[in-house]
Design a protein around this motif. Structure first.
Motif, PDB file in Angstrom:
ATOM      1  N   ILE A 149      53.256  88.544  37.559  1.00 42.01           N
ATOM      2  CA  ILE A 149      52.008  88.648  38.314  1.00 42.01           C
ATOM      3  C   ILE A 149      51.638  90.115  38.465  1.00 42.01           C
ATOM      4  O   ILE A 149      52.492  91.003  38.384  1.00 42.01           O
ATOM      5  N   ALA A 150      50.346  90.368  38.657  1.00 38.85           N
ATOM      6  CA  ALA A 150      49.864  91.734  38.886  1.00 38.85           C
ATOM      7  C   ALA A 150      50.195  92.143  40.311  1.00 38.85           C
ATOM      8  O   ALA A 150      49.930  91.391  41.259  1.00 38.85           O
ATOM      9  N   ARG A 151      50.762  93.319  40.464  1.00 35.76           N
ATOM     10  CA  ARG A 151      51.179  93.800  41.781  1.00 35.76           C
ATOM     11  C   ARG A 151      50.671  95.214  41.995  1.00 35.76           C
ATOM     12  O   ARG A 151      51.096  96.138  41.301  1.00 35.76           O
ATOM     13  N   ARG A 152      49.758  95.396  42.954  1.00 36.36           N
ATOM     14  CA  ARG A 152      49.317  96.728  43.340  1.00 36.36           C
ATOM     15  C   ARG A 152      50.345  97.338  44.300  1.00 36.36           C
ATOM     16  O   ARG A 152      50.757  96.707  45.260  1.00 36.36           O
ATOM     17  N   SER A 153      50.772  98.561  44.018  1.00 39.21           N
ATOM     18  CA  SER A 153      51.698  99.310  44.877  1.00 39.21           C
ATOM     19  C   SER A 153      52.938  98.514  45.259  1.00 39.21           C
ATOM     20  O   SER A 153      53.250  98.343  46.444  1.00 39.21           O
ATOM     21  N   PRO A 154      53.677  98.002  44.259  1.00 40.36           N
ATOM     22  CA  PRO A 154      54.966  97.379  44.547  1.00 40.36           C
ATOM     23  C   PRO A 154      56.051  98.454  44.638  1.00 40.36           C
ATOM     24  O   PRO A 154      55.760  99.656  44.627  1.00 40.36           O
ATOM     25  N   SER A 155      57.301  98.030  44.676  1.00 41.01           N
ATOM     26  CA  SER A 155      58.423  98.957  44.593  1.00 41.01           C
ATOM     27  C   SER A 155      59.505  98.315  43.748  1.00 41.01           C
ATOM     28  O   SER A 155      59.561  97.080  43.637  1.00 41.01           O
ATOM     29  N   ALA A 156      60.375  99.146  43.147  1.00 39.54           N
ATOM     30  CA  ALA A 156      61.374  98.619  42.220  1.00 39.54           C
ATOM     31  C   ALA A 156      62.649  99.450  42.276  1.00 39.54           C
ATOM     32  O   ALA A 156      62.622 100.645  42.591  1.00 39.54           O
ATOM     33  N   VAL A 157      63.770  98.792  41.962  1.00 42.13           N
ATOM     34  CA  VAL A 157      65.056  99.470  41.828  1.00 42.13           C
ATOM     35  C   VAL A 157      65.748  98.949  40.575  1.00 42.13           C
ATOM     36  O   VAL A 157      65.432  97.864  40.072  1.00 42.13           O
ATOM     37  N   ASN A 158      66.699  99.734  40.091  1.00 43.45           N
ATOM     38  CA  ASN A 158      67.524  99.337  38.959  1.00 43.45           C
ATOM     39  C   ASN A 158      68.929  99.054  39.480  1.00 43.45           C
ATOM     40  O   ASN A 158      69.675  99.965  39.830  1.00 43.45           O
ATOM     41  N   TYR A 159      69.276  97.765  39.530  1.00 48.72           N
ATOM     42  CA  TYR A 159      70.601  97.354  39.977  1.00 48.72           C
ATOM     43  C   TYR A 159      71.393  96.874  38.766  1.00 48.72           C
ATOM     44  O   TYR A 159      71.171  95.773  38.262  1.00 48.72           O
ATOM     45  N   ASN A 160      72.276  97.735  38.261  1.00 49.09           N
ATOM     46  CA  ASN A 160      73.129  97.388  37.117  1.00 49.09           C
ATOM     47  C   ASN A 160      72.312  96.884  35.929  1.00 49.09           C
ATOM     48  O   ASN A 160      72.629  95.862  35.320  1.00 49.09           O
ATOM     49  N   GLN A 161      71.227  97.600  35.630  1.00 46.41           N
ATOM     50  CA  GLN A 161      70.322  97.252  34.523  1.00 46.41           C
ATOM     51  C   GLN A 161      69.556  95.954  34.773  1.00 46.41           C
ATOM     52  O   GLN A 161      68.985  95.380  33.840  1.00 46.41           O
ATOM     53  N   GLN A 162      69.526  95.516  35.995  1.00 49.39           N
ATOM     54  CA  GLN A 162      68.636  94.439  36.415  1.00 49.39           C
ATOM     55  C   GLN A 162      67.523  95.067  37.248  1.00 49.39           C
ATOM     56  O   GLN A 162      67.781  95.619  38.319  1.00 49.39           O
TER      57      GLN A 162
END
Length: 286
Positions: free
Chosen positions: A44-57
């Motif tokens: 889905i399209a997400r304006r101003s989300p946030s993300a992390v990299n957890y063990n290449q996930q």
């Protein structure tokens, strides 16, 4: 930049919300290679989300559709798979969040602040990927949106953003999971809304913000903020990550350039252009 070879993932952005790209850079004595490649679009399209990299996930969280539909949903791109695709079958956050910030600390995903239909937020929550469970922690001392969140030395640091009065702030505070408290550290020298931040060599770098190309850093031992040379371009809603001891910054409002900071020379250098403008996107080293 001798011998550097790494990849960076760029997710979404307000003008290209489902688009995901991979950036590859290699520079040595003989050749310089810069490559862009497309990755699977988010579900889905997400304006101003946030993300992390957890063990290449890659965990992509929250965001908004338009100006009134806010998300607490989460989707994941598992880069360990031979043919990765975004999976939406993950537990949702306890609260809908847009223009918030996230960081990894001791195997847990922390999400702080943001905005939803109740207004600006000070609330925080954590996700345990092993237990697939969200839980709340103590609120920050103030409400923040379009701020930055980083982890270092077992602590979590929240920087800048817009406060509940609708003003950009220079305040900074840290969360200690051992006592569950948020405490202030000395404020930044500049109020920064829409900034990005990274940790490099025991220092927090606060980068850009609305109408700002300036950069400052805080030594984690002395808690003193000092100026760093400014970037080549103002970056409001830019995103950054650290790769092999260099800070890479991508985009921002009106900015298509990519530039990096070398702490050895104390200089910023433009590397290349993105194919499109991206702002309030997510950037992760992979």
């Amino acid at each position: 930049m001798k011998g550097q070879s790494d990849e960076i993932l760029i997710i979404g952005g307000e003008s290209c919300q489902q688009s995901v790209a991979k950036f590859f850079h290699q520079d040595n004595f003989f050749t310089k290679i810069i490559q862009w490649s497309n990755m699977p679009n988010t579900n889905i399209a997400r304006r101003s989300p946030s993300a992390v990299n957890y063990n290449q996930q890659i965990l992509l969280m929250g965001g908004a559709e338009g100006l009134s539909t806010y998300y607490n949903s989460v989707e994941m791109l598992d880069l360990n798979d031979e043919n990765p695709k975004w999976d939406s079958n993950l537990p949702s956050m306890g609260e809908k969040r847009y223009a918030f910030a996230s960081a990894l600390l001791d195997g847990l995903v922390y999400c702080a602040g943001g905005w939803n239909d109740t207004g600006r937020l000070s609330s925080c929550e954590i996700y345990n990927p092993k237990e697939r469970k969200w839980s709340s922690i103590r609120n920050m001392n103030i409400k923040r949106s379009y701020h930055a969140l980083v982890s270092a030395q077992g602590l979590l640091y929240a920087l800048g953003g817009w406060n509940d009065e609708g003003n950009t702030t220079n305040t900074a505070e840290f969360y200690d999971p051992r006592n569950g408290k948020w405490e202030y550290i000395p404020p930044m020298k500049t109020c920064r809304g829409g900034l990005t931040a990274v940790v490099l060599n025991n220092e927090i770098y606060a980068i850009g913000g609305k109408y700002l190309s300036s950069v400052e850093k805080c030594n984690l031992d002395t808690k003193a903020w000092i100026d760093v040379p400014s970037m080549n371009e103002e970056r409001y809603g830019g995103s950054a990550c650290v790769v092999d001891g260099f800070i890479w910054v991508f985009g921002g409002q009106g900015a298509k350039t990519v530039e990096f900071y070398d702490p050895a020379t104390n200089k910023w250098q433009v590397s290349t252009n993105m194919d499109r403008e991206r702002r309030f996107h997510c950037v992760l080293s992979i």
